[in-house]
Design a protein around this motif. Structure first.
Motif, PDB file in Angstrom:
ATOM      1  N   ILE A 105      27.376  37.025  48.362  1.00  0.00           N
ATOM      2  CA  ILE A 105      28.201  38.119  48.862  1.00  0.00           C
ATOM      3  C   ILE A 105      29.546  38.156  48.149  1.00  0.00           C
ATOM      4  N   ALA A 106      30.093  36.963  47.890  1.00  0.00           N
ATOM      5  CA  ALA A 106      31.380  36.895  47.206  1.00  0.00           C
ATOM      6  C   ALA A 106      31.309  37.517  45.818  1.00  0.00           C
ATOM      7  N   ILE A 107      30.152  37.426  45.173  1.00  0.00           N
ATOM      8  CA  ILE A 107      29.981  38.034  43.846  1.00  0.00           C
ATOM      9  C   ILE A 107      29.644  39.511  43.977  1.00  0.00           C
ATOM     10  N   ARG A 108      28.615  39.795  44.778  1.00  0.00           N
ATOM     11  CA  ARG A 108      28.072  41.158  44.864  1.00  0.00           C
ATOM     12  C   ARG A 108      29.118  42.150  45.348  1.00  0.00           C
ATOM     13  N   TRP A 109      30.002  41.744  46.254  1.00  0.00           N
ATOM     14  CA  TRP A 109      31.007  42.649  46.791  1.00  0.00           C
ATOM     15  C   TRP A 109      32.423  42.166  46.451  1.00  0.00           C
TER      16      TRP A 109
ATOM     17  N   GLY B  99      24.876  41.237  26.167  1.00  0.00           N
ATOM     18  CA  GLY B  99      23.472  40.887  26.148  1.00  0.00           C
ATOM     19  C   GLY B  99      22.975  40.210  27.414  1.00  0.00           C
ATOM     20  N   GLN B 100      23.880  39.859  28.347  1.00  0.00           N
ATOM     21  CA  GLN B 100      23.451  39.227  29.597  1.00  0.00           C
ATOM     22  C   GLN B 100      23.264  40.296  30.648  1.00  0.00           C
ATOM     23  N   SER B 101      22.107  40.321  31.265  1.00  0.00           N
ATOM     24  CA  SER B 101      21.820  41.389  32.199  1.00  0.00           C
ATOM     25  C   SER B 101      22.470  41.138  33.542  1.00  0.00           C
ATOM     26  N   ARG B 102      22.781  42.234  34.222  1.00  0.00           N
ATOM     27  CA  ARG B 102      23.298  42.144  35.585  1.00  0.00           C
ATOM     28  C   ARG B 102      22.305  41.425  36.481  1.00  0.00           C
ATOM     29  N   ALA B 103      21.006  41.702  36.294  1.00  0.00           N
ATOM     30  CA  ALA B 103      19.994  41.097  37.161  1.00  0.00           C
ATOM     31  C   ALA B 103      20.034  39.576  37.056  1.00  0.00           C
ATOM     32  N   ARG B 104      20.192  39.046  35.838  1.00  0.00           N
ATOM     33  CA  ARG B 104      20.225  37.601  35.665  1.00  0.00           C
ATOM     34  C   ARG B 104      21.480  37.026  36.293  1.00  0.00           C
ATOM     35  N   LEU B 105      22.599  37.721  36.185  1.00  0.00           N
ATOM     36  CA  LEU B 105      23.835  37.228  36.754  1.00  0.00           C
ATOM     37  C   LEU B 105      23.755  37.207  38.275  1.00  0.00           C
ATOM     38  N   VAL B 106      23.233  38.267  38.869  1.00  0.00           N
ATOM     39  CA  VAL B 106      23.089  38.305  40.313  1.00  0.00           C
ATOM     40  C   VAL B 106      22.130  37.227  40.767  1.00  0.00           C
ATOM     41  N   ALA B 107      21.033  37.053  40.038  1.00  0.00           N
ATOM     42  CA  ALA B 107      20.065  36.025  40.404  1.00  0.00           C
ATOM     43  C   ALA B 107      20.717  34.638  40.379  1.00  0.00           C
ATOM     44  N   ALA B 108      21.602  34.427  39.419  1.00  0.00           N
ATOM     45  CA  ALA B 108      22.287  33.140  39.346  1.00  0.00           C
ATOM     46  C   ALA B 108      23.175  32.930  40.559  1.00  0.00           C
ATOM     47  N   GLY B 109      23.704  34.023  41.108  1.00  0.00           N
ATOM     48  CA  GLY B 109      24.571  33.914  42.273  1.00  0.00           C
ATOM     49  C   GLY B 109      23.815  33.812  43.577  1.00  0.00           C
ATOM     50  N   SER B 110      22.538  34.100  43.577  1.00  0.00           N
ATOM     51  CA  SER B 110      21.780  34.073  44.827  1.00  0.00           C
ATOM     52  C   SER B 110      21.178  32.700  45.097  1.00  0.00           C
TER      53      SER B 110
ATOM     54  N   ARG C 130      34.554  32.604  47.578  1.00  0.00           N
ATOM     55  CA  ARG C 130      34.867  32.922  46.191  1.00  0.00           C
ATOM     56  C   ARG C 130      34.847  31.672  45.328  1.00  0.00           C
ATOM     57  N   ARG C 131      35.317  30.554  45.867  1.00  0.00           N
ATOM     58  CA  ARG C 131      35.297  29.313  45.105  1.00  0.00           C
ATOM     59  C   ARG C 131      33.856  28.914  44.775  1.00  0.00           C
ATOM     60  N   LEU C 132      32.947  29.158  45.723  1.00  0.00           N
ATOM     61  CA  LEU C 132      31.548  28.866  45.463  1.00  0.00           C
ATOM     62  C   LEU C 132      31.002  29.707  44.313  1.00  0.00           C
ATOM     63  N   ALA C 133      31.614  30.858  44.086  1.00  0.00           N
ATOM     64  CA  ALA C 133      31.124  31.767  43.049  1.00  0.00           C
ATOM     65  C   ALA C 133      31.702  31.452  41.669  1.00  0.00           C
ATOM     66  N   LEU C 134      32.619  30.525  41.568  1.00  0.00           N
ATOM     67  CA  LEU C 134      33.305  30.295  40.306  1.00  0.00           C
ATOM     68  C   LEU C 134      32.383  29.762  39.221  1.00  0.00           C
TER      69      LEU C 134
ATOM     70  N   GLY D 198      35.370  46.333  52.602  1.00  0.00           N
ATOM     71  CA  GLY D 198      35.112  46.202  54.023  1.00  0.00           C
ATOM     72  C   GLY D 198      33.716  45.681  54.303  1.00  0.00           C
ATOM     73  N   HIS D 199      32.758  46.059  53.452  1.00  0.00           N
ATOM     74  CA  HIS D 199      31.385  45.577  53.590  1.00  0.00           C
ATOM     75  C   HIS D 199      31.352  44.060  53.457  1.00  0.00           C
ATOM     76  N   ARG D 200      32.049  43.548  52.461  1.00  0.00           N
ATOM     77  CA  ARG D 200      32.101  42.094  52.277  1.00  0.00           C
ATOM     78  C   ARG D 200      32.732  41.421  53.493  1.00  0.00           C
ATOM     79  N   ARG D 201      33.843  41.950  53.948  1.00  0.00           N
ATOM     80  CA  ARG D 201      34.536  41.327  55.076  1.00  0.00           C
ATOM     81  C   ARG D 201      33.723  41.424  56.358  1.00  0.00           C
ATOM     82  N   ARG D 202      33.024  42.556  56.534  1.00  0.00           N
ATOM     83  CA  ARG D 202      32.228  42.704  57.749  1.00  0.00           C
ATOM     84  C   ARG D 202      31.104  41.672  57.797  1.00  0.00           C
ATOM     85  N   LEU D 203      30.462  41.446  56.658  1.00  0.00           N
ATOM     86  CA  LEU D 203      29.377  40.478  56.621  1.00  0.00           C
ATOM     87  C   LEU D 203      29.892  39.066  56.868  1.00  0.00           C
ATOM     88  N   LEU D 204      31.029  38.731  56.262  1.00  0.00           N
ATOM     89  CA  LEU D 204      31.590  37.406  56.480  1.00  0.00           C
ATOM     90  C   LEU D 204      32.089  37.251  57.914  1.00  0.00           C
ATOM     91  N   ARG D 205      32.606  38.341  58.484  1.00  0.00           N
ATOM     92  CA  ARG D 205      33.081  38.288  59.868  1.00  0.00           C
ATOM     93  C   ARG D 205      31.911  38.040  60.826  1.00  0.00           C
TER      94      ARG D 205
END
Length: 258
Positions: A161-165, A247-258, A235-239, A199-206
């Motif tokens: 969530i910290a990455i996606r939003w 050349g790096q796809s968004r899908a691979r980056l998101v997958a790395a964050g999940s 956010r620190r977890l996302a660092l 707000g979406h990020r904060r609502r989910l964390l709340r």
């Protein structure tokens, strides 16, 4: 690039599909020659048949020479049985990636999805590009899907969530979209989208905060401080997830964050 069939379907992983959904989407595409076909999207996990979107608006409006974005879900929050009579297989301006069928050759004509749109407006961009190129986007109300996310989170969700939003991804997505479509700097839709995404990020964390923290810590000043600490921690977890590189796809980056 791995798809060689006539159509490709994008489908979220928290989705329930209703019987006949795929056949209905294919039938609409075959009968209308639409480039993109979307279903009726329901939302929630309470069985209430609450509509998230049944088609929508997505176009650029000229306002005294300024280009402004119009983005609207149609029939949102209505009950599906109450609006059935208003729905028909018809052109629309907007679908979402919760579920959508796209002709495979659309990407040969237009190029791939824009991976610089990391968190916002990727569905609007596709619909605008398709219609600008002379294609049509259709609503097929005989296809119904429901995305079921109800706000429940685990701590393991925080990094994603910290990455996606994240503020960074939201700002970069809006900057790319507004530049690409020459949206006016003072278009009120841009800060509204940023506020919604943050707000979406904060609502989910709340939600996580309310679920796991002791009751005295959930509200007031203490609750606000706890929420901020939760955001900073996530956010620190996302660092350890790298910024997108050439050349790096968004899908691979998101997958790395999940």
């Amino acid at each position: 690039p791995h798809v060689d069939t006539e159509y490709v379907v994008f489908l979220d992983n928290d989705l329930i599909v209703y019987p006949g959904w795929l056949e209905a989407l294919l039938d609409c595409a075959d009968r209308t020659q639409a480039w993109v076909v979307g279903p009726v999207y329901l939302e929630g996990n309470d069985g209430s048949d609450r509509v998230h979107m049944a088609g929508g608006l997505a176009h650029i409006r000229l306002d005294q020479g300024r280009r402004c974005l119009v983005d609207q879900h149609l029939l949102a929050k209505r009950k599906l049985p109450e609006v059935r009579a208003e729905l028909s297989m018809s052109p629309t301006e907007l679908i979402e990636f919760h579920c959508v069928l796209v002709r495979r050759d659309v990407f040969d004509r237009l190029g791939p999805l824009d991976e610089d749109l990391l968190s916002l407006h990727e569905h609007i961009d596709l619909c605008l590009r398709v219609r600008e190129a002379g294609g049509e986007v259709y609503l097929q109300p005989d296809a119904v899907v429901r995305y079921t996310f109800d706000g429940a989170l685990r701590w393991s969700d925080a990094r994603y969530i910290a990455i996606r939003w994240s503020d960074e991804w939201n700002r970069r997505s809006l900057a790319k979209f507004t530049a690409k479509w020459r949206i006016a700097d003072d278009d009120p839709a841009t800060p509204a989208a940023m506020q919604w995404a943050n707000g979406h990020r904060r609502r989910l964390l709340r939600t996580w905060l309310r679920r796991w923290l002791p009751r005295p810590l959930r509200h007031g000043r203490v609750g606000w401080v706890a929420l901020r600490l939760l955001e900073l921690s996530s956010r620190r977890l996302a660092l350890n997830v790298a910024e997108p590189r050439a050349g790096q796809s968004r899908a691979r980056l998101v997958a790395a964050g999940s």
